[in-house]
Design a protein around this motif. Structure first.
Motif, PDB file in Angstrom:
ATOM      1  N   ALA A 186       6.770  -8.345  -2.426  1.00  0.00           N
ATOM      2  CA  ALA A 186       6.246  -6.643  -2.383  1.00  0.00           C
ATOM      3  C   ALA A 186       6.260  -6.418  -0.971  1.00  0.00           C
ATOM      4  O   ALA A 186       6.687  -5.058  -0.700  1.00  0.00           O
ATOM      5  CB  ALA A 186       4.812  -6.916  -3.404  1.00  0.00           C
ATOM      6  N   VAL A 187       5.749  -7.067   0.196  1.00  0.00           N
ATOM      7  CA  VAL A 187       5.155  -6.936   1.125  1.00  0.00           C
ATOM      8  C   VAL A 187       6.992  -6.131   1.770  1.00  0.00           C
ATOM      9  O   VAL A 187       7.569  -5.258   2.450  1.00  0.00           O
ATOM     10  CB  VAL A 187       5.473  -7.825   2.108  1.00  0.00           C
ATOM     11  N   LEU A 188       7.778  -6.986   1.641  1.00  0.00           N
ATOM     12  CA  LEU A 188       9.370  -7.282   2.202  1.00  0.00           C
ATOM     13  C   LEU A 188       9.780  -5.062   1.298  1.00  0.00           C
ATOM     14  O   LEU A 188      10.829  -4.973   1.705  1.00  0.00           O
ATOM     15  CB  LEU A 188      10.583  -8.094   1.390  1.00  0.00           C
ATOM     16  N   ASP A 189       9.341  -4.771  -0.082  1.00  0.00           N
ATOM     17  CA  ASP A 189       9.960  -3.875  -0.615  1.00  0.00           C
ATOM     18  C   ASP A 189       9.337  -3.027  -0.266  1.00  0.00           C
ATOM     19  O   ASP A 189       8.906  -1.276  -1.119  1.00  0.00           O
ATOM     20  CB  ASP A 189       9.776  -4.186  -2.484  1.00  0.00           C
ATOM     21  N   GLU A 190       8.101  -3.374   0.261  1.00  0.00           N
ATOM     22  CA  GLU A 190       7.363  -1.816   1.081  1.00  0.00           C
ATOM     23  C   GLU A 190       6.541  -1.323   0.232  1.00  0.00           C
ATOM     24  O   GLU A 190       6.119  -0.081   0.368  1.00  0.00           O
ATOM     25  CB  GLU A 190       8.020  -0.707   1.677  1.00  0.00           C
ATOM     26  N   ALA A 191       5.858  -1.908  -0.210  1.00  0.00           N
ATOM     27  CA  ALA A 191       4.995  -1.988  -1.746  1.00  0.00           C
ATOM     28  C   ALA A 191       3.310  -1.503  -1.451  1.00  0.00           C
ATOM     29  O   ALA A 191       3.609  -2.106   0.207  1.00  0.00           O
ATOM     30  CB  ALA A 191       4.833  -2.933  -2.741  1.00  0.00           C
ATOM     31  N   PRO A 192       2.624  -0.164  -1.628  1.00  0.00           N
ATOM     32  CA  PRO A 192       1.431  -0.303  -1.108  1.00  0.00           C
ATOM     33  C   PRO A 192      -0.259  -1.469  -1.056  1.00  0.00           C
ATOM     34  O   PRO A 192       0.361  -2.164  -2.286  1.00  0.00           O
ATOM     35  CB  PRO A 192       0.926   0.789  -1.811  1.00  0.00           C
ATOM     36  N   VAL A 193      -0.548  -1.420  -0.174  1.00  0.00           N
ATOM     37  CA  VAL A 193      -1.784  -2.940  -0.489  1.00  0.00           C
ATOM     38  C   VAL A 193      -2.640  -2.028  -0.724  1.00  0.00           C
ATOM     39  O   VAL A 193      -3.325  -0.644   0.354  1.00  0.00           O
ATOM     40  CB  VAL A 193      -1.667  -3.211   1.096  1.00  0.00           C
ATOM     41  N   VAL A 194      -3.292  -2.102  -1.775  1.00  0.00           N
ATOM     42  CA  VAL A 194      -4.384  -1.015  -2.076  1.00  0.00           C
ATOM     43  C   VAL A 194      -6.173  -2.162  -1.781  1.00  0.00           C
ATOM     44  O   VAL A 194      -6.032  -2.791  -2.574  1.00  0.00           O
ATOM     45  CB  VAL A 194      -4.530  -0.523  -3.468  1.00  0.00           C
ATOM     46  N   THR A 195      -6.907  -2.117  -0.997  1.00  0.00           N
ATOM     47  CA  THR A 195      -8.143  -2.963  -0.866  1.00  0.00           C
ATOM     48  C   THR A 195      -9.173  -2.132  -1.809  1.00  0.00           C
ATOM     49  O   THR A 195      -9.204  -0.630  -2.276  1.00  0.00           O
ATOM     50  CB  THR A 195      -7.864  -3.014   0.850  1.00  0.00           C
ATOM     51  N   ASP A 196      -9.993  -3.167  -2.107  1.00  0.00           N
ATOM     52  CA  ASP A 196     -11.341  -2.452  -2.394  1.00  0.00           C
ATOM     53  C   ASP A 196     -12.022  -1.655  -1.624  1.00  0.00           C
ATOM     54  O   ASP A 196     -13.151  -0.370  -2.117  1.00  0.00           O
ATOM     55  CB  ASP A 196     -12.371  -3.259  -2.972  1.00  0.00           C
ATOM     56  N   ILE A 197     -12.569  -1.792  -0.585  1.00  0.00           N
ATOM     57  CA  ILE A 197     -13.223  -1.491   0.699  1.00  0.00           C
ATOM     58  C   ILE A 197     -12.560  -1.107   1.571  1.00  0.00           C
ATOM     59  O   ILE A 197     -11.908  -2.127   2.074  1.00  0.00           O
ATOM     60  CB  ILE A 197     -14.488  -1.728   0.738  1.00  0.00           C
ATOM     61  N   THR A 198     -13.278  -0.422   3.065  1.00  0.00           N
ATOM     62  CA  THR A 198     -12.498   0.131   4.527  1.00  0.00           C
ATOM     63  C   THR A 198     -12.769  -1.736   4.965  1.00  0.00           C
ATOM     64  O   THR A 198     -11.646  -1.997   6.108  1.00  0.00           O
ATOM     65  CB  THR A 198     -13.650   0.556   4.850  1.00  0.00           C
ATOM     66  N   MET A 199     -14.067  -2.863   4.986  1.00  0.00           N
ATOM     67  CA  MET A 199     -13.673  -3.561   5.908  1.00  0.00           C
ATOM     68  C   MET A 199     -12.302  -4.741   5.351  1.00  0.00           C
ATOM     69  O   MET A 199     -11.829  -4.793   6.202  1.00  0.00           O
ATOM     70  CB  MET A 199     -14.265  -4.421   5.374  1.00  0.00           C
ATOM     71  N   VAL A 200     -12.087  -4.738   4.290  1.00  0.00           N
ATOM     72  CA  VAL A 200     -10.847  -4.893   4.083  1.00  0.00           C
ATOM     73  C   VAL A 200      -9.967  -4.757   4.873  1.00  0.00           C
ATOM     74  O   VAL A 200      -8.567  -5.302   5.216  1.00  0.00           O
ATOM     75  CB  VAL A 200     -10.500  -5.318   2.515  1.00  0.00           C
ATOM     76  N   LYS A 201      -9.887  -3.270   4.227  1.00  0.00           N
ATOM     77  CA  LYS A 201      -8.046  -3.008   4.943  1.00  0.00           C
ATOM     78  C   LYS A 201      -8.377  -2.541   6.507  1.00  0.00           C
ATOM     79  O   LYS A 201      -7.185  -2.928   7.023  1.00  0.00           O
ATOM     80  CB  LYS A 201      -8.294  -0.854   4.446  1.00  0.00           C
ATOM     81  N   ALA A 202      -9.189  -2.175   6.904  1.00  0.00           N
ATOM     82  CA  ALA A 202      -9.450  -2.473   8.371  1.00  0.00           C
ATOM     83  C   ALA A 202      -8.849  -3.643   8.968  1.00  0.00           C
ATOM     84  O   ALA A 202      -8.798  -3.965   9.767  1.00  0.00           O
ATOM     85  CB  ALA A 202     -10.449  -2.022   9.470  1.00  0.00           C
ATOM     86  N   GLY A 203      -9.538  -4.851   8.271  1.00  0.00           N
ATOM     87  CA  GLY A 203      -8.765  -6.366   8.804  1.00  0.00           C
ATOM     88  C   GLY A 203      -7.122  -6.998   8.798  1.00  0.00           C
ATOM     89  O   GLY A 203      -7.123  -7.349   8.811  1.00  0.00           O
ATOM     90  N   ILE A 204      -6.016  -5.885   8.214  1.00  0.00           N
ATOM     91  CA  ILE A 204      -4.778  -6.028   7.365  1.00  0.00           C
ATOM     92  C   ILE A 204      -4.343  -5.448   8.610  1.00  0.00           C
ATOM     93  O   ILE A 204      -4.354  -4.793   8.932  1.00  0.00           O
ATOM     94  CB  ILE A 204      -4.486  -5.587   6.136  1.00  0.00           C
ATOM     95  N   THR A 205      -3.160  -6.753   9.660  1.00  0.00           N
ATOM     96  CA  THR A 205      -2.535  -6.066   9.899  1.00  0.00           C
ATOM     97  C   THR A 205      -1.836  -4.960   9.819  1.00  0.00           C
ATOM     98  O   THR A 205      -1.130  -4.831   8.596  1.00  0.00           O
ATOM     99  CB  THR A 205      -1.779  -7.072  10.650  1.00  0.00           C
ATOM    100  N   GLY A 206      -1.750  -4.665  10.960  1.00  0.00           N
ATOM    101  CA  GLY A 206      -0.082  -3.167  11.072  1.00  0.00           C
ATOM    102  C   GLY A 206       1.290  -4.038  11.473  1.00  0.00           C
ATOM    103  O   GLY A 206       2.259  -3.016  11.704  1.00  0.00           O
ATOM    104  N   ARG A 207       0.953  -5.199  11.776  1.00  0.00           N
ATOM    105  CA  ARG A 207       2.068  -5.983  12.140  1.00  0.00           C
ATOM    106  C   ARG A 207       3.090  -6.429  11.039  1.00  0.00           C
ATOM    107  O   ARG A 207       2.537  -6.644  10.065  1.00  0.00           O
ATOM    108  CB  ARG A 207       2.261  -6.547  13.523  1.00  0.00           C
ATOM    109  N   GLY A 208       4.518  -6.421  11.165  1.00  0.00           N
ATOM    110  CA  GLY A 208       4.477  -7.224  10.467  1.00  0.00           C
ATOM    111  C   GLY A 208       5.519  -6.450   9.274  1.00  0.00           C
ATOM    112  O   GLY A 208       6.309  -7.674   8.087  1.00  0.00           O
ATOM    113  N   HIS A 209       5.438  -5.222   8.209  1.00  0.00           N
ATOM    114  CA  HIS A 209       5.127  -4.542   7.472  1.00  0.00           C
ATOM    115  C   HIS A 209       5.420  -3.050   7.358  1.00  0.00           C
ATOM    116  O   HIS A 209       4.709  -2.556   8.509  1.00  0.00           O
ATOM    117  CB  HIS A 209       4.276  -4.644   6.679  1.00  0.00           C
TER     118      HIS A 209
END
Length: 241
Positions: free
Chosen positions: A87-110
């Motif tokens: 899914a990452v290789l297909d550039e699928a969206p990543v959908v988190t429940d809250i802001t804190m989880v979103k903030a912890g996901i790296t911006g590199r490698g995808h």
């Protein structure tokens, strides 16, 4: 900010790799990250893609026993890791429940869009009295956001329960990471999600017990991104794992 227990540096540095494990971008940070993971590998097996998730859980929690709390839904333990990496290789969206989880996901490698559910569904929450996180999941699901996406729940048990309802109604994320934490409905929500995901054949990474949280969910999602990066570099072949 910090993710995976180490400071991250989002500045560019021409002397380091474009994507580095744990978000490290300087020589000193890379040395710390590599030493830390070497120690984890002495405590956790290093044979399968599922083992990489187990290692990441130990690194994120600082607890070698956490590896035994993880659960994987699929034909084998590595299936949700393969599905998430694809899914990452297909550039699928990543959908988190809250802001804190979103903030912890790296911006590199995808090149995936990373978005949060919270903030949606306010009218539904007000009308029904359900939690904002549950309403936000249902609202995004009504828009088709979760189909083909990587769904991540790191905080709210009611979001996991709502996502389980969505799966029963036919929603099909590419993969799910769910580690909601707490003493009220957390373990139960993950159990229900495991049962529904198994019935509907949706790849899922989760854990048992009360523990979990946003940092853990972000860390495990980051490892899916790291696996995808290794596939892109030719270091991992998904069909052989």
């Amino acid at each position: 900010m910090t993710t995976d227990g180490h400071a991250t540096d989002d500045t560019d540095d021409g002397d380091v790799e474009e994507y580095a494990d744990l978000g490290a971008t300087t020589a000193n940070a890379m040395e710390i990250a590599e030493t830390s993971m070497d120690r984890v590998r002495n405590l956790v097996p290093d044979e399968t893609l599922a083992d990489r998730i187990r290692q990441k859980s130990v690194h994120a929690t600082g607890d070698p026993e956490f590896q035994h709390l993880l659960r994987f839904t699929g034909t084998d333990d590595s299936e949700p890791v393969r599905a998430g990496a694809r899914a990452v290789l297909d550039e699928a969206p990543v959908v988190t429940d809250i802001t804190m989880v979103k903030a912890g996901i790296t911006g590199r490698g995808h090149d995936c869009e990373v978005r949060k559910a919270i903030g949606n569904g306010a009218e539904l929450a007000a009308e029904t009295g359900m939690t904002r996180t549950a309403a936000s999941v249902l609202e995004l699901d009504s828009e088709g956001v979760y189909d083909g996406a990587i769904a991540v729940v790191g905080n709210a048990p009611t979001a996991a329960l709502a996502l389980a309802d969505c799966l029963e109604d036919g929603t099909r994320p590419a993969a799910i990471v769910a580690t909601p934490v707490g003493f009220v409905k957390a373990a139960e929500s993950r159990q229900r999600l495991r049962e529904v995901a198994a019935e509907q054949r949706v790849p899922l990474i989760t854990n048992v017990g009360r523990r979990g949280g946003s940092g853990l969910a972000a860390s495990l999602t980051n490892e899916l991104i790291h696996v995808a990066s290794d596939v892109r570099d030719g270091d991992v072949v998904l069909d052989e794992q």
